[in-house]
Write a protein that holds these residues in place. Structure first.
Motif, PDB file in Angstrom:
ATOM      1  N   TYR A   6       0.838  -1.196   0.000  1.00 33.47           N
ATOM      2  CA  TYR A   6       0.000   0.000   0.000  1.00 33.47           C
ATOM      3  C   TYR A   6       0.880   1.255   0.000  1.00 33.47           C
ATOM      4  O   TYR A   6       1.434   1.639   1.029  1.00 33.47           O
ATOM      5  N   PRO A   7       1.029   1.896  -1.164  1.00 33.85           N
ATOM      6  CA  PRO A   7       1.920   3.058  -1.276  1.00 33.85           C
ATOM      7  C   PRO A   7       1.578   4.199  -0.329  1.00 33.85           C
ATOM      8  O   PRO A   7       2.480   4.860   0.197  1.00 33.85           O
ATOM      9  N   ASP A   8       0.291   4.459  -0.094  1.00 34.21           N
ATOM     10  CA  ASP A   8      -0.090   5.564   0.789  1.00 34.21           C
ATOM     11  C   ASP A   8       0.431   5.344   2.203  1.00 34.21           C
ATOM     12  O   ASP A   8       0.919   6.283   2.858  1.00 34.21           O
ATOM     13  N   LEU A   9       0.344   4.112   2.681  1.00 32.27           N
ATOM     14  CA  LEU A   9       0.841   3.812   4.023  1.00 32.27           C
ATOM     15  C   LEU A   9       2.364   3.860   4.054  1.00 32.27           C
ATOM     16  O   LEU A   9       2.960   4.260   5.064  1.00 32.27           O
ATOM     17  N   GLU A  10       3.006   3.456   2.965  1.00 32.75           N
ATOM     18  CA  GLU A  10       4.473   3.551   2.887  1.00 32.75           C
ATOM     19  C   GLU A  10       4.908   5.018   2.973  1.00 32.75           C
ATOM     20  O   GLU A  10       5.861   5.361   3.686  1.00 32.75           O
ATOM     21  N   ARG A  11       4.191   5.887   2.248  1.00 31.43           N
ATOM     22  CA  ARG A  11       4.535   7.311   2.291  1.00 31.43           C
ATOM     23  C   ARG A  11       4.289   7.900   3.666  1.00 31.43           C
ATOM     24  O   ARG A  11       5.076   8.728   4.149  1.00 31.43           O
ATOM     25  N   ALA A  12       3.209   7.480   4.309  1.00 31.60           N
ATOM     26  CA  ALA A  12       2.928   7.987   5.648  1.00 31.60           C
ATOM     27  C   ALA A  12       4.024   7.571   6.623  1.00 31.60           C
ATOM     28  O   ALA A  12       4.477   8.379   7.451  1.00 31.60           O
ATOM     29  N   ALA A  13       4.463   6.316   6.533  1.00 32.37           N
ATOM     30  CA  ALA A  13       5.535   5.831   7.412  1.00 32.37           C
ATOM     31  C   ALA A  13       6.829   6.590   7.146  1.00 32.37           C
ATOM     32  O   ALA A  13       7.544   6.986   8.077  1.00 32.37           O
TER      33      ALA A  13
END
Length: 487
Positions: free
Chosen positions: A162-169
């Motif tokens: 999940y790219p969005d969660l990767e960016r958030a992390a």
């Protein structure tokens, strides 16, 4: 042509709130409904429908109403109710227009100036209780399994990445100056502080929770019995609700999704995409991929390392994989696959709760005398070819669990442990594979054996209910009240 020239409806907002604002402004100026209707060249019945929230005015009419009331469109479209009384009326009207009230088959009650505040509060309270009971009734085991199956299907399609969660992390780590290596407890505390929260370790954490976040006072409560390293994941899971913008789940499916997102975010912070991806790519180049090495490189649990591997394997390594967590009883607790392995499942396609074949690595690992080192095994499936799997045992209060990661035979060349000679065959779901006793044993014992089943406590228990299923809300609210008073 400009927007003001278009005879279009106002963007859908809250017609009830708009109507109450128009009515209160009209009454404040001393206008009758007829006078306002004449001022905007409309029938009084049309204005009445607008004030009662049954009709949304188009933009030219809304502009005319605002001008007649010496107001502006922006003022009339404010989302907050103009008064406490209006808020009550809106809540009751909205409830009576909802699907739950409609399903009751009752005629709506007309809300007027003569309706007392006490009556409105009682109606609102009754509706909230009906909605709560409706949610509990809807949270059947079948509904929960369907929601879980749908979520697993989505995870398979996206390769559990999940790219969005990767960016958030990544954003969280950048905010505290992370430069590489294991993420320290201090870094996690700094992340919490930047998000406006302080950490508090207490001895009376509610038994049905792993953590409790107090959004009003900016506090995160965790058990004082947690080892400092293990506190990182619970803190991050608690913060995930803030980072991901979670609201109270309205369905079991939403609850499951929020839980998956919280676990994913925790793993993405503790095993950062860039650093963990580098470790895995080097390991693949060396044909030495190992969950133990990933675990040790970032100081996390084996299970979290295995979970995180599934996030990155397809996206970063072009590998299809599967993951299993099974209880020593043989029950499958968690599962994920995009490599075609056929997990045991129920009629709805749900994996969790099914019984794992005794010949699979996730079961044979329990029988090994060496329970410290990883167990490697090839399993020939009656349908689907051969799979290789690595598995380890982990202890929990409910007993032993196996955590396993596997791949198709053609992909084992990248993994440490591929040289193992351990091999089994599985014909499940054919019960002759491992569930049915031999003919000799059956003939000897079927008329003499009379076992008493150790019925699991969950067998007859209702599915956990409430906004956060399985959580004792009374206990949590009392806990927060107690600790707020002690500040």
């Amino acid at each position: 042509m400009t927007l003001t020239d278009i005879d279009t409806a106002v963007e859908p907002g809250d017609a009830l709130t708009l109507g109450r604002r128009v009515r209160e402004r009209r009454i404040e100026l001393g206008f009758t409904l007829e006078q306002l209707a004449a001022a905007v060249d409309r029938a009084p019945s049309q204005l009445s429908a607008i004030e009662n929230g049954k009709r949304e005015p188009k933009l030219p009419l809304l502009r005319a109403i605002a001008q007649a009331l010496s107001s502006t469109i922006d003022e009339l479209l404010i989302e907050e109710a103009p008064s406490e009384r209006a808020a009550l009326e809106i809540a009751v009207e909205r409830a009576q227009r909802g699907a739950v009230f409609e399903s009751l088959g009752l005629a709506p009650i007309r809300v007027s100036k003569a309706t007392s505040d006490e009556t409105l509060k009682a109606l609102q309270g009754l509706h909230q209780e009906v909605e709560r009971l409706h949610r509990e009734r809807a949270a059947t085991p079948e509904e929960a399994r369907r929601a879980n199956t749908e979520l697993r299907r989505e995870m398979r399609v996206v390769g559990n990445y999940y790219p969005d969660l990767e960016r958030a992390a990544s954003g969280l780590l950048d905010s505290v100056g992370y430069v590489g290596g294991p993420v320290s407890q201090q870094s996690i505390s700094n992340i919490a502080e930047k998000l406006g929260f302080s950490l508090h370790y207490v001895t009376d954490i509610p038994h049905s929770t792993r953590s409790v976040i107090d959004r009003r006072n900016g506090r995160i409560y965790l058990s004082a019995n947690l080892p400092s390293r293990d506190a990182r994941a619970p803190v991050l899971r608690a913060l995930a609700g803030v980072v991901c913008g979670h609201e109270e789940p309205g369905s079991y499916g939403e609850f499951l999704r929020q839980r998956v997102e919280a676990n994913y975010l925790a793993g993405a912070v503790l095993l950062p995409e860039g650093a963990a991806g580098d470790v895995l790519r080097r390991a693949k180049q060396e044909r030495h991929i190992s969950m133990e090495d990933l675990r040790d490189a970032f100081g996390v649990s084996y299970e979290m390392a295995a979970h995180r591997f599934t996030n990155l394997a397809t996206e970063k390594l072009d590998l299809r994989v599967h993951f299993m967590k099974a209880h020593e009883s043989g029950t499958l607790i968690k599962a994920y696959e995009n490599d075609g392995v056929r997990f045991p499942s129920d009629a709805l396609g749900n994996f969790e709760g099914a019984s794992v074949c005794r010949n699979w690595t996730a079961r044979t690992v329990f029988t090994q005398p060496d329970q410290f080192n990883p167990w490697y095994q090839y399993t020939d499936m009656s349908a689907g070819g051969t799979y290789w799997c690595t598995s380890r045992l982990e202890k929990a209060k409910e007993g032993l669990y196996s955590v396993s990661v596997g791949v198709r035979f053609e992909d084992v060349k990248w993994f440490r442990g591929r040289e193992t000679t351990h091999r089994t065959s599985s014909n499940c779901p054919d019960d002759r594979c491992c569930k049915r006793a031999s003919g000799e044993l059956t003939r000897k014992w079927e008329s003499a054996a009379w076992p008493e089943a150790a019925t699991p406590t969950s067998l007859l228990a209702a599915l956990p209910t409430g906004t956060f299923p399985g959580v004792d809300a009374n206990e949590v609210y009392s806990f927060l009240e107690r600790h707020e008073a002690s500040r």
